[in-house]
Write an enzyme that holds these catalytic residues in place. Structure first.
Site, PDB file in Angstrom:
ATOM      1  N   ALA A 150       0.870  -1.181   0.000  1.00 51.77           N
ATOM      2  CA  ALA A 150       0.000   0.000   0.000  1.00 51.77           C
ATOM      3  C   ALA A 150       0.907   1.232   0.000  1.00 51.77           C
ATOM      4  CB  ALA A 150      -0.973   0.010   1.181  1.00 51.77           C
TER       5      ALA A 150
ATOM      6  N   SER B 266       0.830   7.341   5.645  1.00 55.76           N
ATOM      7  CA  SER B 266       0.743   5.990   6.199  1.00 55.76           C
ATOM      8  C   SER B 266      -0.182   5.168   5.324  1.00 55.76           C
ATOM      9  CB  SER B 266       0.175   6.050   7.623  1.00 55.76           C
ATOM     10  OG  SER B 266      -0.262   4.770   8.018  1.00 55.76           O
ATOM     11  N   SER B 267       0.136   3.895   5.184  1.00 54.52           N
ATOM     12  CA  SER B 267      -0.736   2.996   4.408  1.00 54.52           C
ATOM     13  C   SER B 267      -2.126   2.957   5.016  1.00 54.52           C
ATOM     14  CB  SER B 267      -0.143   1.589   4.400  1.00 54.52           C
ATOM     15  OG  SER B 267       1.162   1.621   3.884  1.00 54.52           O
TER      16      SER B 267
ATOM     17  N   HIS C 287       7.253   5.727   1.272  1.00 58.15           N
ATOM     18  CA  HIS C 287       8.033   4.578   0.795  1.00 58.15           C
ATOM     19  C   HIS C 287       8.937   4.995  -0.375  1.00 58.15           C
ATOM     20  CE1 HIS C 287       4.302   2.474   2.428  1.00 58.15           C
ATOM     21  NE2 HIS C 287       5.270   1.913   3.133  1.00 58.15           N
TER      22      HIS C 287
ATOM     23  N   GLN D  75       3.705  -9.785  13.221  1.00 56.71           N
ATOM     24  CA  GLN D  75       3.848  -8.507  13.939  1.00 56.71           C
ATOM     25  C   GLN D  75       2.502  -7.862  14.256  1.00 56.71           C
ATOM     26  OE1 GLN D  75       6.128  -6.708  10.610  1.00 56.71           O
ATOM     27  NE2 GLN D  75       5.012  -4.838  11.087  1.00 56.71           N
TER      28      GLN D  75
ATOM     29  N   GLY E 254      11.982   4.301   7.801  1.00 54.17           N
ATOM     30  CA  GLY E 254      11.467   5.648   8.048  1.00 54.17           C
ATOM     31  C   GLY E 254      11.496   6.002   9.532  1.00 54.17           C
TER      32      GLY E 254
ATOM     33  N   ASP F 223       8.350   5.437  11.997  1.00 53.39           N
ATOM     34  CA  ASP F 223       8.289   4.346  12.971  1.00 53.39           C
ATOM     35  C   ASP F 223       9.574   4.422  13.803  1.00 53.39           C
ATOM     36  OD1 ASP F 223       5.837   2.651  11.964  1.00 53.39           O
ATOM     37  OD2 ASP F 223       6.949   3.300  10.211  1.00 53.39           O
TER      38      ASP F 223
HETATM   39  P1  AMP Z   1       5.329  -0.011   6.250  1.00 54.73           P
HETATM   40  O1  AMP Z   1       4.978  -0.413   4.854  1.00 54.73           O
HETATM   41  O2  AMP Z   1       4.302   0.856   6.902  1.00 54.73           O
HETATM   42  O3  AMP Z   1       5.763  -1.173   7.100  1.00 54.73           O
HETATM   43  O4  AMP Z   1       6.584   0.937   6.132  1.00 54.73           O
HETATM   44  C1  AMP Z   1       7.740   0.534   5.444  1.00 54.73           C
HETATM   45  C2  AMP Z   1       8.822   1.540   5.693  1.00 54.73           C
HETATM   46  O5  AMP Z   1       8.400   2.816   5.226  1.00 54.73           O
HETATM   47  C3  AMP Z   1       9.143   1.694   7.183  1.00 54.73           C
HETATM   48  O6  AMP Z   1      10.552   1.842   7.336  1.00 54.73           O
HETATM   49  C4  AMP Z   1       8.426   2.961   7.540  1.00 54.73           C
HETATM   50  O7  AMP Z   1       9.001   3.652   8.634  1.00 54.73           O
HETATM   51  C5  AMP Z   1       8.564   3.756   6.261  1.00 54.73           C
HETATM   52  N1  AMP Z   1       7.539   4.792   6.195  1.00 54.73           N
HETATM   53  C6  AMP Z   1       6.195   4.630   6.338  1.00 54.73           C
HETATM   54  N2  AMP Z   1       5.574   5.823   6.274  1.00 54.73           N
HETATM   55  C7  AMP Z   1       6.539   6.755   6.104  1.00 54.73           C
HETATM   56  C8  AMP Z   1       6.531   8.185   5.981  1.00 54.73           C
HETATM   57  N3  AMP Z   1       5.414   8.894   6.022  1.00 54.73           N
HETATM   58  N4  AMP Z   1       7.713   8.810   5.814  1.00 54.73           N
HETATM   59  C9  AMP Z   1       8.876   8.110   5.787  1.00 54.73           C
HETATM   60  N5  AMP Z   1       8.951   6.772   5.890  1.00 54.73           N
HETATM   61  C10 AMP Z   1       7.796   6.101   6.056  1.00 54.73           C
END
Ligand code: AMP
Length: 281
Positions: A32, A185-186, A37, A61, A147, A150
């Site tokens: 997503a 955010s997704s 990303h 998780q 990112g 998190d």
């Molecule tokens: P996720 O798909 O939510 O597990 O995120 C994958 C990676 O993308 C993780 O390292 C997150 O911290 C990073 N990420 C998610 N949202 C953001 C954002 N708004 N800005 C920067 N990095 C992000």
């Protein structure tokens, strides 16, 4: 972009690249995909020859089954976005591929995983450590990009590679926001129109905290946030903490640590969102 579903196929391809002395940058995600990303992929492209992105919604998780079921899955759009970002390799394994047998490993990150997300989502970081250690073992990247959105996860991943002596450099990347300040955010796509309108309050509150942190005590800042969030009937506060950015332990005085971050988790309707802001430096 080359796409792989099987670990062995991916490994064979990456081995060839490594043998040509190409450096591998890795961006693990749960799909997503959005501009947050993309920013990680762009950073990886700047620093590495080959960029590998994984999309895997890791069941271990999620402590909340309905959160796992409702997690957005948009693979076709994700592929378009990755192609546009010039990502080289996509790895999208099935759960059976990643976990041919149950992963019973238990990680202990001492104080790091006992606070904030760790305290509110039982087993969450154990699942993160399980999947990230497996992914690092499969991809064997030179650098991996995470990112700062998190913030605690980034600290846990740094602790994990130290604990397991994994030879990967972990790079933290800044939070990418919508124009109204909402951290991308997704999960944002799950917000109703009304909830989406309310969502910028989260970052507005954090920005106000940063401003007030010059004269307010930690206790006063916490009271301020509790009041701001409770004023909005759509929002409920999971936690707000001001912590040492290295140890992640709550502090009583902002001047107590050299690096300080304020972290928040809220429920907006039934969507749980997290965000943070660096207060010092
Ligand atoms: P996720 O798909 O939510 O597990 O995120 C994958 C990676 O993308 C993780 O390292 C997150 O911290 C990073 N990420 C998610 N949202 C953001 C954002 N708004 N800005 C920067 N990095 C992000």
């Amino acid at each position: 972009m080359n796409k792989y579903y099987q670990i062995d196929d991916l490994k064979a391809n990456l081995l060839q690249l490594r043998n040509k002395n190409l450096t591998i940058g890795f961006v693990p995600t749960m799909g997503a995909l959005h501009q947050g990303h993309v920013s990680l992929i762009q950073q990886a492209k700047k620093e590495c020859d080959i960029v590998v992105c994984s999309i895997f919604v890791n069941p271990t998780q999620f402590n909340d089954k309905s959160d796992l079921e409702k997690y957005p899955r948009t693979l076709d759009a994700d592929i378009v976005l990755l192609e546009n970002a010039l990502c080289d390799v996509l790895f999208t394994p099935s759960a059976e591929e990643m976990y041919p047998e149950p992963d019973n490993r238990v990680f202990d990150f001492e104080r790091l995983d006992k606070v904030m997300e760790g305290a509110h989502r039982a087993g969450h970081f154990n699942g993160v450590a399980q999947v990230v250690s497996k992914l690092f073992d499969i991809v064997q990247p030179h650098k991996a990009y995470f990112g700062q959105k998190d913030f605690q996860q980034l600290a846990i991943v740094k602790a994990l590679v130290k604990k397991l002596n994994i030879g990967v450099e972990i790079i933290g990347c800044p939070i990418i926001r919508e124009t109204d300040g909402l951290a991308m955010s997704s999960r944002n796509v799950r917000l109703s129109a009304e909830e989406r309108k309310t969502a910028p309050v989260i970052f507005q509150t954090l920005s106000k905290v940063k401003e007030l942190s010059k004269k307010y005590t930690v206790r006063e800042l916490k009271t301020f946030v509790e009041k701001e969030i409770s004023q909005n009937t759509l929002l409920s506060l999971d936690y707000f903490e001001i912590v040492d950015a290295i140890s992640l332990q709550p502090i009583d005085n902002i001047t107590e640590a050299n690096e300080v971050v304020a972290c928040i988790a809220v429920k907006l309707g039934n969507v749980r969102l997290i965000d943070n802001i660096i207060l010092i430096p």
